[in-house]
Enzyme design. Structure first.
Site, PDB file in Angstrom:
ATOM      1  N   GLY A  15       0.820  -1.208   0.000  1.00 41.46           N
ATOM      2  CA  GLY A  15       0.000   0.000   0.000  1.00 41.46           C
ATOM      3  C   GLY A  15       0.852   1.255   0.000  1.00 41.46           C
ATOM      4  N   ARG A  16       0.283   2.329  -0.535  1.00 42.41           N
ATOM      5  CA  ARG A  16       0.986   3.612  -0.527  1.00 42.41           C
ATOM      6  C   ARG A  16      -0.039   4.734  -0.485  1.00 42.41           C
ATOM      7  NH1 ARG A  16       4.821   4.715  -4.223  1.00 42.41           N
ATOM      8  NH2 ARG A  16       5.210   2.614  -4.944  1.00 42.41           N
ATOM      9  N   GLY A  17       0.371   5.859   0.049  1.00 39.33           N
ATOM     10  CA  GLY A  17      -0.515   7.019   0.096  1.00 39.33           C
ATOM     11  C   GLY A  17       0.262   8.243   0.514  1.00 39.33           C
ATOM     12  N   GLY A  18       0.309   9.227  -0.360  1.00 40.57           N
ATOM     13  CA  GLY A  18       1.038  10.447  -0.033  1.00 40.57           C
ATOM     14  C   GLY A  18       2.507  10.166   0.217  1.00 40.57           C
ATOM     15  N   SER A  19       2.954  10.453   1.433  1.00 37.86           N
ATOM     16  CA  SER A  19       4.363  10.277   1.779  1.00 37.86           C
ATOM     17  C   SER A  19       4.640   8.957   2.496  1.00 37.86           C
ATOM     18  CB  SER A  19       4.817  11.438   2.667  1.00 37.86           C
ATOM     19  OG  SER A  19       4.052  11.450   3.860  1.00 37.86           O
ATOM     20  N   SER A  20       3.639   8.063   2.551  1.00 38.37           N
ATOM     21  CA  SER A  20       3.831   6.805   3.275  1.00 38.37           C
ATOM     22  C   SER A  20       3.727   5.596   2.357  1.00 38.37           C
ATOM     23  CB  SER A  20       2.805   6.677   4.410  1.00 38.37           C
ATOM     24  OG  SER A  20       1.508   6.512   3.883  1.00 38.37           O
ATOM     25  N   ARG A  21       4.430   4.555   2.741  1.00 35.98           N
ATOM     26  CA  ARG A  21       4.348   3.273   2.043  1.00 35.98           C
ATOM     27  C   ARG A  21       4.256   2.171   3.085  1.00 35.98           C
ATOM     28  NH1 ARG A  21       9.365   3.016  -1.911  1.00 35.98           N
ATOM     29  NH2 ARG A  21      10.342   4.059  -0.136  1.00 35.98           N
ATOM     30  N   VAL A  22       3.535   1.118   2.764  1.00 37.80           N
ATOM     31  CA  VAL A  22       3.388  -0.014   3.680  1.00 37.80           C
ATOM     32  C   VAL A  22       3.934  -1.266   2.998  1.00 37.80           C
ATOM     33  CG1 VAL A  22       1.822  -1.423   5.049  1.00 37.80           C
ATOM     34  CG2 VAL A  22       1.350   1.018   4.746  1.00 37.80           C
ATOM     35  N   ASP A 139     -13.066   8.473  11.758  1.00 39.26           N
ATOM     36  CA  ASP A 139     -12.905   8.175  10.328  1.00 39.26           C
ATOM     37  C   ASP A 139     -13.208   6.701  10.064  1.00 39.26           C
ATOM     38  OD1 ASP A 139     -12.413   8.704   7.643  1.00 39.26           O
ATOM     39  OD2 ASP A 139     -10.260   8.324   7.814  1.00 39.26           O
TER      40      ASP A 139
END
Length: 289
Positions: A15-22, A139
């Site tokens: 997974g990834r989103g913005g400035s993060s990655r998993v 959320d």
């Protein structure tokens, strides 16, 4: 990847989103874990605070089997050793699949109320743990519940807030959330530019939206495609959300009460007849006297 000196072998990006990655990874004992890597130097102070908040709440919720477990975290400073943080690593339990994917797989299939009841119960239990600890998630959505070894757990506490002692609301300066699951009060206060004062009923509303989605295969207010129309519908106390004719109808309607104080608590929803079908008159008629 090394976190606090412990080596992990990366297997793949999940997974990834913005400035993060998993990443999916394994430790030296071959235990599968998830490692979130966040490039903090690319973020503003508010975003960094959100990640710090998530780590703090995950620490406080350690040991509870309804919440994704954080094993370790480390903030690495930049190369020059200044106080400006560079990268955050968070090592957590690995979730095999999130609930939004399960809902996608149910599309087009015959409605299965056993499926609905099973996962609705687990969601309520997950949120009950947070509310008991004075934490409002704010959320809630299908993607923020994951299956870990067959059990549903709650994740993503980045914008969650703990309730201050002797109060019933968590406060924040701005609302960040997912519009489709936002309660009327969160939308109204956000549009008015007020400091957010969101209580447990905000999470109850979102759970009602998820229950609706499980049954209908779509979201309430889903017929409104543009943002302004959807906002007007959510904040209109006269708008009718029509649930299906099933044993879930009463539980869903209670979650969708426009007034915060009129919505049930999670504890009350756990005792709702929807989750206790054996107490219905129809079922009892078959029991021996």
């Amino acid at each position: 990847i090394q976190v606090k000196g412990v080596p992990y072998q990366k297997l793949c990006l999940v997974g990834r989103g913005g400035s993060s990655r998993v990443f999916k990874a394994i430790d030296k004992n071959h235990t599968v874990v998830a490692i979130k890597k966040v490039s903090l130097h690319k973020l503003d102070n508010e975003a960094i605070k959100s990640y710090e908040n998530e780590v703090a709440l995950l620490r406080s919720l350690r040991g509870n089997d309804k919440v994704i477990q954080m094993y370790e975290d480390e903030t690495v400073l930049n190369e020059r050793g200044r106080k400006l943080p560079k990268t955050l690593y968070v090592v957590m339990e690995y979730g095999e699949v999130d609930f939004s994917r399960l809902l996608e797989e149910q599309k087009g299939k015959r409605l299965n109320m056993n499926f609905v009841g099973l996962f609705w119960l687990q969601m309520l239990e997950c949120v009950q743990v947070c509310h008991d600890r004075g934490i409002i998630h704010t959320d809630l959505k299908p993607a923020n519940f994951v299956l870990v070894r067959g059990a549903l757990k709650i994740i993503d506490f980045g914008i969650s807030h703990a309730i201050e002692e002797h109060t019933v609301h968590a406060r924040r300066d701005a609302q960040i959330g997912t519009l489709n699951y936002m309660s009327p009060e969160s939308v109204i206060r956000s549009e008015a530019g007020q400091q957010m004062a969101l209580g447990r009923p905000t999470d109850v509303w979102a759970l009602g939206c998820i229950l609706y989605q499980m049954i209908y295969g779509r979201l309430p207010f889903g017929e409104f495609k543009d943002h302004p129309s959807k906002l007007r519908a959510i904040t209109n106390p006269d708008y009718q959300i029509n649930p299906v004719d099933s044993s879930a109808i009463a539980a869903m309607k209670r979650c969708f009460k426009f007034g915060e104080k009129e919505r049930p608590t999670i504890a009350q929803l756990l005792e709702d007849p929807f989750l206790k079908p054996w107490l219905s008159e129809f079922f009892c008629s078959f029991l021996p006297s």
